[in-house]
Scaffold this motif. Structure first.
Motif, mmCIF file in Angstrom:
data_model
loop_
_atom_site.group_PDB
_atom_site.id
_atom_site.type_symbol
_atom_site.label_atom_id
_atom_site.label_comp_id
_atom_site.label_asym_id
_atom_site.label_seq_id
_atom_site.Cartn_x
_atom_site.Cartn_y
_atom_site.Cartn_z
ATOM 1 N N THR A 16 -2.567 -4.463 11.288
ATOM 2 C CA THR A 16 -1.707 -3.331 9.872
ATOM 3 C C THR A 16 -1.878 -3.071 9.801
ATOM 4 O OG1 THR A 16 -1.904 -4.883 8.786
ATOM 5 C CG2 THR A 16 0.281 -5.502 10.121
ATOM 6 N N VAL A 17 -1.835 -1.305 9.891
ATOM 7 C CA VAL A 17 -2.408 -0.518 8.968
ATOM 8 C C VAL A 17 -0.901 -0.064 8.285
ATOM 9 C CG1 VAL A 17 -2.850 2.214 9.477
ATOM 10 C CG2 VAL A 17 -3.429 0.653 11.011
ATOM 11 N N THR A 18 -1.643 0.363 6.829
ATOM 12 C CA THR A 18 -0.714 0.183 5.665
ATOM 13 C C THR A 18 -0.790 2.505 5.003
ATOM 14 O OG1 THR A 18 -0.028 -2.019 5.037
ATOM 15 C CG2 THR A 18 0.067 -0.469 3.803
ATOM 16 N N GLN A 19 -0.322 2.706 5.371
ATOM 17 C CA GLN A 19 0.011 4.162 4.692
ATOM 18 C C GLN A 19 1.022 3.936 3.053
ATOM 19 O OE1 GLN A 19 -0.454 6.318 9.046
ATOM 20 N NE2 GLN A 19 -0.267 8.032 6.997
ATOM 21 N N SER B 62 -3.759 8.226 1.784
ATOM 22 C CA SER B 62 -4.899 6.514 1.836
ATOM 23 C C SER B 62 -4.686 6.487 3.130
ATOM 24 C CB SER B 62 -4.626 5.967 0.649
ATOM 25 O OG SER B 62 -4.566 7.368 -0.675
ATOM 26 N N CYS B 63 -4.883 5.012 3.662
ATOM 27 C CA CYS B 63 -4.578 4.388 4.355
ATOM 28 C C CYS B 63 -5.770 3.135 4.450
ATOM 29 C CB CYS B 63 -5.115 4.952 5.726
ATOM 30 S SG CYS B 63 -5.048 3.663 7.528
ATOM 31 N N PHE C 266 -9.468 3.608 4.391
ATOM 32 C CA PHE C 266 -9.800 4.419 5.565
ATOM 33 C C PHE C 266 -8.851 5.976 4.994
ATOM 34 C CE2 PHE C 266 -11.955 6.558 8.999
ATOM 35 C CZ PHE C 266 -10.710 7.331 9.936
ATOM 36 N N SER C 267 -9.773 6.719 4.395
ATOM 37 C CA SER C 267 -8.829 7.889 3.322
ATOM 38 C C SER C 267 -9.727 9.367 4.261
ATOM 39 C CB SER C 267 -9.125 8.111 1.874
ATOM 40 O OG SER C 267 -10.660 8.074 1.868
ATOM 41 N N PHE D 100 -0.859 10.399 10.183
ATOM 42 C CA PHE D 100 -0.821 9.184 10.991
ATOM 43 C C PHE D 100 -2.428 8.440 10.584
ATOM 44 C CE2 PHE D 100 4.063 8.604 12.046
ATOM 45 C CZ PHE D 100 4.328 9.747 12.554
ATOM 46 N N CYS D 101 -2.176 7.170 10.338
ATOM 47 C CA CYS D 101 -3.678 6.376 10.097
ATOM 48 C C CYS D 101 -3.633 5.524 11.734
ATOM 49 C CB CYS D 101 -3.603 5.752 9.272
ATOM 50 S SG CYS D 101 -5.391 4.551 8.989
#
Lengths: 118, 116
Positions: A3-6, A22-23, A75-76, A91-92
């Motif tokens: 999962t990837v959250t921004q 931010s990511c 991972f910003s 998008f990350c």
């Protein structure tokens, strides 16, 4: 599953200033790629920068740089000297590096809308 | 211009109908990916083909199917359409092959599907 959250739906920055998006991500894998994509109003998806998880050095592409913290799964994206043309959705994304069978679809975050104030 | 082409650019149809979206990858690329971008679900990976064979499935509904032809172009078939299928559908392509080698995915301009 990854999962990837921004967490920032929208960010605003003055032209020529610096902004950080931010990511965070969640994975049980140790080897993967991370990406930042830009989607301007034209809707075209444009790759901004990528980071290989096995590399400790943070990736840099001109005014764009990342802060990759593997242990924190963070991972910003830092954009320096912001320009009007940087206004877009960012998008990350995550991709496995050693998935079986050569599968390498991207997992995206929900995106951050970046506004550049003139 | 990424070199990936998608047709049509826009498609308007009614619920219950079936549509086909087409994608031509960049010259030399063997992998084709389909992604859906909607307000509700965001950007999500649907399916990947490599040199004519299915390689990975993401969040693709059973009503959706895809194939990659010998000339490497791909089609995404959407059937029994619902209002919620309205979205921007992207195709991307890459050289493909081994995942430990980095192969950039190049995105097409997308097909905007509107289901009324």
């Amino acid at each position: 599953a990854q999962t990837v959250t921004q967490s920032q739906p929208e960010m605003s920055v003055q032209e020529a200033e610096t902004v950080t998006l931010s990511c965070t991500y969640d994975t049980s894998e140790s080897d993967y790629y991370l990406f930042w994509y830009k989607q301007p109003p034209s809707r075209q998806m444009i790759l901004v920068i990528r980071q290989e998880a096995y590399k400790q050095q943070n990736a840099t592409e001109n005014r764009f740089s990342v802060n990759f913290q593997k242990a924190a799964k963070s991972f910003s994206l830092k954009i320096s000297d912001s320009q009007l043309g940087d206004a877009a959705m960012y998008f990350c994304a995550y991709r496995s590096r050693l998935s079986g069978g050569g599968a390498d679809g991207l997992t995206f975050g929900k995106g951050t809308h970046l506004i550049i104030q003139p | 211009d990424s070199g990936v082409t998608q047709t049509p650019k826009h498609l308007i149809t009614a619920t219950g109908q079936r549509v086909t979206l087409r994608c031509s990858p960049r010259s030399g690329d063997l992998s084709v990916y389909w992604y859906q971008q909607s307000l509700d679900q965001g950007l999500q990976f649907l399916i990947q083909y490599y040199n004519g064979e299915e390689r990975a499935k993401g969040n693709i509904l059973e009503r959706f199917s895809a194939q990659q032809f010998p000339d490497l172009h791909s089609e995404l078939n959407l059937s029994s359409l619902e209002l919620g299928d309205s979205a921007l559908y992207f195709c991307a392509s890459s050289v493909g092959g081994l995942t430990y080698l980095y192969n950039e995915q190049f995105f097409g301009p997308g097909t905007r599907l509107t289901v009324l």
